[in-house]
Every structure is written in structure tokens, then in C-alpha cells.
Design a protein around this motif. Structure first.
Motif, PDB file in Angstrom:
ATOM      1  N   GLU A 144      -2.949   7.703  18.109  1.00 31.35           N
ATOM      2  CA  GLU A 144      -2.165   8.747  17.436  1.00 31.35           C
ATOM      3  C   GLU A 144      -2.990  10.027  17.287  1.00 31.35           C
ATOM      4  O   GLU A 144      -2.456  11.133  17.386  1.00 31.35           O
ATOM      5  N   VAL A 145      -4.288   9.881  17.063  1.00 33.73           N
ATOM      6  CA  VAL A 145      -5.170  11.061  17.052  1.00 33.73           C
ATOM      7  C   VAL A 145      -5.147  11.723  18.425  1.00 33.73           C
ATOM      8  O   VAL A 145      -5.013  12.946  18.539  1.00 33.73           O
ATOM      9  N   LEU A 146      -5.268  10.921  19.468  1.00 35.41           N
ATOM     10  CA  LEU A 146      -5.253  11.454  20.829  1.00 35.41           C
ATOM     11  C   LEU A 146      -3.957  12.202  21.118  1.00 35.41           C
ATOM     12  O   LEU A 146      -3.960  13.284  21.723  1.00 35.41           O
ATOM     13  N   GLU A 151      -0.940  17.242  22.207  1.00 32.19           N
ATOM     14  CA  GLU A 151       0.217  18.091  21.907  1.00 32.19           C
ATOM     15  C   GLU A 151      -0.175  19.374  21.178  1.00 32.19           C
ATOM     16  O   GLU A 151       0.689  20.212  20.890  1.00 32.19           O
ATOM     17  N   GLY A 152      -1.448  19.525  20.853  1.00 31.76           N
ATOM     18  CA  GLY A 152      -1.904  20.736  20.166  1.00 31.76           C
ATOM     19  C   GLY A 152      -1.372  20.852  18.748  1.00 31.76           C
ATOM     20  O   GLY A 152      -1.284  21.958  18.208  1.00 31.76           O
ATOM     21  N   LEU A 157      -3.018  16.621  13.309  1.00 29.87           N
ATOM     22  CA  LEU A 157      -4.349  16.086  13.609  1.00 29.87           C
ATOM     23  C   LEU A 157      -5.109  15.768  12.327  1.00 29.87           C
ATOM     24  O   LEU A 157      -5.790  14.750  12.237  1.00 29.87           O
ATOM     25  N   ARG A 158      -4.989  16.641  11.337  1.00 26.61           N
ATOM     26  CA  ARG A 158      -5.673  16.390  10.053  1.00 26.61           C
ATOM     27  C   ARG A 158      -5.231  15.062   9.455  1.00 26.61           C
ATOM     28  O   ARG A 158      -6.062  14.260   9.002  1.00 26.61           O
ATOM     29  N   LEU A 164      -7.348   7.456  10.746  1.00 25.65           N
ATOM     30  CA  LEU A 164      -8.421   6.815  11.505  1.00 25.65           C
ATOM     31  C   LEU A 164      -9.646   6.589  10.620  1.00 25.65           C
ATOM     32  O   LEU A 164     -10.299   5.542  10.702  1.00 25.65           O
ATOM     33  N   LEU A 165      -9.940   7.566   9.766  1.00 23.30           N
ATOM     34  CA  LEU A 165     -11.063   7.422   8.840  1.00 23.30           C
ATOM     35  C   LEU A 165     -10.840   6.252   7.889  1.00 23.30           C
ATOM     36  O   LEU A 165     -11.786   5.532   7.526  1.00 23.30           O
TER      37      LEU A 165
END
Length: 320
Positions: A144-146, A151-152, A157-158, A164-165
Motif C-alpha cells: 500500500e505504501v508502494l 500514484e503520487g 503516503l503519510r 507500515l511503522l
């Protein structure tokens, strides 16, 4: 006169206050609305008397017109109430906010550790998770991060990096419960030591002329680390390549490693040259030679195809 509000961070050890905070705490009567404020024992030890009272913003502001009053801690709602009470006066007092302690970069990670500790104890779902049960979420969150990067979508992303963290913090919390376990500080300590060790041009006196030399040094240091772990055997250049990654990425990484070692890119005997696997591997080799990432290239085409299907499906639904 004035109302001085001293603020503190719960992510800084109690008793650690700025010089200015210690100065103002001795200027006038000190009050707080928090009977369990973590700094109270340290202020008492320093001879600073703090009165615990129910805060009346209007009365507090009126008192500060005639004398200096120090208030310990105020959340956003209280600050807003104090501001409204002050502007309602014909001659409001000077209001000063003094940071007694404040967060350094990364301090919010302490909140994550604290929340994770509580979830592990109080949430039935979190309490029963294992490294194995969490593994699918780790992979899912990484993808999902990727996707947000591709997609910019920087706003998304945040959030996805946070998810992920969480997986890193969760695995570290699970590991802490084993007799031979580790915790999130051990994880951070390990990566910090590795980064320092592999960047001698930053943290030591090694000189480099550019990114190429940095990469070369990195690989040399990694080889020395592998040899140290295996008792002197440097092992293979492809040791450590995660075989569970997507096949295109796997083939590309193996080719990159082989190229650094001067190994041939030819397929071994017994692999049918006309088989689909061999053809795909050859396409990856061609992409590598052209400086392309085959995984990213195929993903870009797949996204374009997905968008085309969506448009076609939308047109078909609209015509019904």
C-alpha cells in the motif's frame, strides 16, 4: 502584570525543564489543574510550591491583571478559554507561554510504543497475534505504501507509512515477550549502528568522490559483515537475497548482485530456453541492461490496463 503558562511534554522525562521555565516558576504563585502532573514531585523537591485547583479561566485572567500568576500546563481547550476570557477584559494581562520542555524530532515514536504496549495487554485481538499471524499485514502495508508512491498521493503516503511503522512496532512488541527477545530500542539501535558503519564517509574519515564510490564501499562493508558472521567465509554475493519477493524483482536483484561479482547472466543448463520462465528472465535481463526496473515497468502497464478496464466497464454500465 501577566499570566505565564508553562507547558511540558509527556515525552520528556519529568524534572527536565528549560532554564526559562525554572526562572518563571519562582516568580509568582504557581497553580495547576492536574493533581497527578508528573513534574510536581520534582518542583516540590526544588522548593517550588504548586497549588492544585480547579481552573476558572476568567478568574485566573482577572487575577493576572494585578499580579504575576504562573499556571502549569494547559491543553488547547484551556488555552482557548483563557484567550476568550482575556479579550473580554478592558485591559487584559500579558499572557506568555513558556515551553518547559518540548518534543525533539522522533518523540512521537514514544507514543506509538506506549499505545502498542497497552493494546498488547488490553485488546484481545492484539494480544493473540504472533510474528506469523502478522506477516500478511506487513506485506500488505508495504504494497500500500508502494501504491501511494506510484500514484503520487503524498497525503495518503503519510497514512500508509504510519500503517507500515505500526507493523515494525507490533513485531518488536511481540518479540519482547520471548526469553531471547528484543524490543523496539534494540531494533533502532541495530539499524543506527548499521547506518553508521556503512557510511564511513559521513561518520568517519573515509573520503568519496561520488555516489558510485558510496555504493562500492557499501558492498565491501556488507561483504566484510557476511564474512564476520560466518567465521571468515565471505559467502556468495547472492546470499541474503530474499527469495520470497515477487519474481520480477527477485530476478532483477539476482542479476544486479551477479553483475557486481562478474558472474555470467546466462541461465544454467537444464532450464528450457524456450520456456516461459526463461523468456521472462531474458526480458528482465534486457531491462536490467537498459537501466530499467522490470517490476515497476510491468506495474505501470498493469495500472494502465486496470484504468482501461474501469473506463470500459463504466461505459458499459452507463449504456445499460
Amino acid at each position: 502584570m501577566s499570566l505565564i503558562i508553562v507547558t511540558t511534554s509527556p515525552r520528556v522525562a519529568p524534572g527536565l525543564l528549560s532554564h526559562r521555565a525554572w526562572q518563571v516558576l519562582g516568580q509568582g504563585p504557581v497553580r495547576t489543574g492536574a493533581a497527578d502532573h508528573p513534574h510536581l514531585p520534582y518542583l516540590a523537591e526544588a522548593g517550588v510550591d504548586v497549588e492544585v485547583v480547579a481552573c476558572d479561566p476568567a478568574a485566573l485572567v482577572r487575577e493576572a491583571v494585578a499580579a504575576t500568576v504562573v499556571w502549569l500546563e494547559a491543553d488547547e481547550a484551556l488555552m482557548r478559554s483563557i484567550g476568550h476570557a482575556a479579550v473580554a477584559l478592558e485591559e487584559p494581562p500579558v499572557i506568555e507561554v513558556v515551553p518547559g520542555s518540548y518534543d525533539l524530532p522522533g518523540a512521537r515514536l514514544l507514543d506509538l510504543v506506549s499505545v502498542m504496549d497497552r493494546l498488547r495487554v488490553e485488546c484481545p485481538w492484539d494480544a493473540r497475534q504472533t510474528h506469523e499471524s502478522l506477516a500478511p499485514y506487513l506485506i500488505e502495508e508495504a504494497y500500500e505504501v508502494l501504491e501511494t508512491i506510484e500514484e503520487g498521493d503524498h497525503a495518503a503516503l503519510r497514512e500508509e507509512l504510519g500503517d507500515l511503522l505500526l507493523q515494525v512496532a507490533f513485531h518488536a512488541r511481540v518479540a519482547r515477550e520471548r526469553p531471547d527477545g528484543f524490543d523496539v530500542d534494540d531494533v533502532a539501535d541495530g539499524i543506527v549502528a548499521k547506518l553508521v558503519r556503512r557510511h564511513p564517509h559521513v561518520f568517519a574519515d573515509t573520503r568519496v568522490e561520488g555516489a558510485g564510490e558510496v555504493s562500492a564501499n557499501w558492498e565491501t562493508i556488507k561483504a566484510a559483515e557476511r564474512a564476520a558472521k560466518s567465521g571468515g567465509d565471505p559467502g556468495s554475493v547472492v546470499d541474503g537475497v530474499p527469495m520470497g519477493q515477487p519474481a520480477l524483482s527477485l530476478a532483477a536483484q539476482l542479476l544486479r548482485r551477479a553483475e557486481r561479482a562478474g558472474a555470467p547472466a546466462d541461465l544454467p543448463e537444464g532450464v528450457p530456453a524456450d520456456g516461459l520462465g526463461a523468456k521472462l528472465f531474458e526480458l528482465v535481463r534486457q531491462g536490467h541492461a537498459a537501466g530499467l526496473d522490470p517490476e515497476a515497468e510491468l506495474r505501470a502497464v498493469a495500472r494502465a490496463y486496470r484504468d482501461q478496464v474501469r473506463r470500459a466497464n463504466g461505459d458499459a454500465n452507463a449504456s445499460r
